[in-house]
Design a protein around this motif. Structure first.
Motif, PDB file in Angstrom:
ATOM      1  N   PHE A 109       0.854  -1.189   0.000  1.00 57.10           N
ATOM      2  CA  PHE A 109       0.000   0.000   0.000  1.00 57.10           C
ATOM      3  C   PHE A 109       0.887   1.233   0.000  1.00 57.10           C
ATOM      4  O   PHE A 109       1.891   1.283   0.719  1.00 57.10           O
ATOM      5  N   SER A 110       0.508   2.227  -0.775  1.00 59.93           N
ATOM      6  CA  SER A 110       1.232   3.495  -0.758  1.00 59.93           C
ATOM      7  C   SER A 110       0.930   4.219   0.546  1.00 59.93           C
ATOM      8  O   SER A 110       0.047   3.809   1.314  1.00 59.93           O
ATOM      9  N   ALA A 111       1.641   5.309   0.800  1.00 60.34           N
ATOM     10  CA  ALA A 111       1.452   6.069   2.037  1.00 60.34           C
ATOM     11  C   ALA A 111       0.041   6.629   2.167  1.00 60.34           C
ATOM     12  O   ALA A 111      -0.423   6.884   3.278  1.00 60.34           O
ATOM     13  N   LYS A 144      -8.298   2.032  -3.702  1.00 62.31           N
ATOM     14  CA  LYS A 144      -8.214   2.524  -2.336  1.00 62.31           C
ATOM     15  C   LYS A 144      -9.541   2.235  -1.658  1.00 62.31           C
ATOM     16  O   LYS A 144     -10.577   2.611  -2.184  1.00 62.31           O
ATOM     17  N   ALA A 145      -9.515   1.554  -0.569  1.00 62.68           N
ATOM     18  CA  ALA A 145     -10.697   1.238   0.230  1.00 62.68           C
ATOM     19  C   ALA A 145     -11.408  -0.004  -0.303  1.00 62.68           C
ATOM     20  O   ALA A 145     -11.421  -0.264  -1.507  1.00 62.68           O
ATOM     21  N   PRO A 146     -11.981  -0.777   0.598  1.00 62.54           N
ATOM     22  CA  PRO A 146     -12.639  -2.032   0.221  1.00 62.54           C
ATOM     23  C   PRO A 146     -13.754  -1.874  -0.817  1.00 62.54           C
ATOM     24  O   PRO A 146     -13.938  -2.748  -1.654  1.00 62.54           O
ATOM     25  N   SER A 176      -7.039  -3.662   3.211  1.00 63.08           N
ATOM     26  CA  SER A 176      -7.265  -2.266   2.840  1.00 63.08           C
ATOM     27  C   SER A 176      -8.033  -1.528   3.931  1.00 63.08           C
ATOM     28  O   SER A 176      -7.747  -0.365   4.231  1.00 63.08           O
ATOM     29  N   ALA A 177      -8.995  -2.204   4.541  1.00 60.52           N
ATOM     30  CA  ALA A 177      -9.751  -1.590   5.641  1.00 60.52           C
ATOM     31  C   ALA A 177      -8.820  -1.281   6.819  1.00 60.52           C
ATOM     32  O   ALA A 177      -8.932  -0.220   7.443  1.00 60.52           O
ATOM     33  N   LEU A 178      -7.894  -2.197   7.121  1.00 61.05           N
ATOM     34  CA  LEU A 178      -6.936  -1.955   8.205  1.00 61.05           C
ATOM     35  C   LEU A 178      -6.057  -0.740   7.920  1.00 61.05           C
ATOM     36  O   LEU A 178      -5.827   0.092   8.798  1.00 61.05           O
ATOM     37  N   VAL A 179      -5.565  -0.644   6.691  1.00 63.35           N
ATOM     38  CA  VAL A 179      -4.734   0.508   6.325  1.00 63.35           C
ATOM     39  C   VAL A 179      -5.550   1.791   6.431  1.00 63.35           C
ATOM     40  O   VAL A 179      -5.079   2.805   6.961  1.00 63.35           O
ATOM     41  N   GLY A 180      -6.787   1.757   5.962  1.00 67.86           N
ATOM     42  CA  GLY A 180      -7.651   2.938   6.060  1.00 67.86           C
ATOM     43  C   GLY A 180      -7.875   3.375   7.498  1.00 67.86           C
ATOM     44  O   GLY A 180      -7.840   4.566   7.807  1.00 67.86           O
ATOM     45  N   MET A 181      -8.070   2.418   8.393  1.00 65.69           N
ATOM     46  CA  MET A 181      -8.245   2.751   9.815  1.00 65.69           C
ATOM     47  C   MET A 181      -6.985   3.387  10.377  1.00 65.69           C
ATOM     48  O   MET A 181      -7.064   4.352  11.138  1.00 65.69           O
ATOM     49  N   ARG A 182      -5.836   2.868   9.999  1.00 59.48           N
ATOM     50  CA  ARG A 182      -4.578   3.448  10.496  1.00 59.48           C
ATOM     51  C   ARG A 182      -4.407   4.880   9.994  1.00 59.48           C
ATOM     52  O   ARG A 182      -4.005   5.752  10.746  1.00 59.48           O
TER      53      ARG A 182
END
Length: 187
Positions: A109-111, A144-146, A176-182
């Motif tokens: 995943f990108s930043a 980006k995003a589920p 992707s959901a985990l990255v979005g939450m972070r």
């Protein structure tokens, strides 16, 4: 003893022996260290991202993906840092069940949380290995995003690998959901 040998020979001749000794199939394509370098080549180093999947996180993932989390969901994560120590992105690795066996995969995943790439690390099914094709995996790039990765709509199926395609897609959605939450937790 003679009767037992006769029974075993009869079972082998009739093909029943294959029921007792199934053929195993597994291919390991790369380990996680290799995958991190492929998935986030701009990262000079990686730090562990400890992931705690509690009830609140599980509920948020299920809401974001519209899918239940399978038993045993426990991804590993790393934050990639560039040469200046700035966040370059993330790599998360997980396992999903294809039809019967586990598929190990990792996602870069990108930043900003967009998928950079998906890699299949190990595939154990006898059929459906086509999910490792670059054309299929590239469908995730830039998403980006589920909600942007719906199986059958955004991510197409491969005939003969339907369950593998569906389960890897759902897995990438969860990561992707985990990255979005972070990213939402950052100031």
């Amino acid at each position: 003893m003679q009767r037992r040998r006769t029974l075993l020979r009869g079972a082998a001749a009739s093909g029943l022996a294959t029921l007792w000794h199934p053929v195993a199939f597994a291919v390991v394509y790369m380990d996680i260290d290799q995958a991190r370098k492929v998935l986030l080549p701009q990262a000079a180093s990686f730090t562990d991202w400890p992931l705690t999947i509690d009830a609140q996180v599980s509920a948020a993932i299920e809401t974001a993906t519209q899918h239940r989390i399978p038993p045993g969901f426990g991804p590993m994560g790393w934050t990639g840092l560039d040469a200046q120590g700035q966040q370059a992105g993330f790599v998360l690795a997980d396992k999903v069940t294809g039809k019967f066996e586990l598929i190990d995969y990792a996602v870069g995943f990108s930043a900003d949380g967009a998928v950079t790439q998906v890699e299949v690390l190990a595939y154990r099914e006898s059929h459906g290995g086509e999910i490792r094709s670059l054309a299929w995996r590239q469908q995730f790039a830039g998403r980006k995003a589920p909600a942007a990765m719906r199986f059958g709509d955004d991510i197409r199926n491969i005939s003969g690998a339907t369950l593998s395609c569906q389960h890897v897609t759902e897995g990438v959605q969860r990561l992707s959901a985990l990255v979005g939450m972070r990213l939402r937790k950052k100031p």
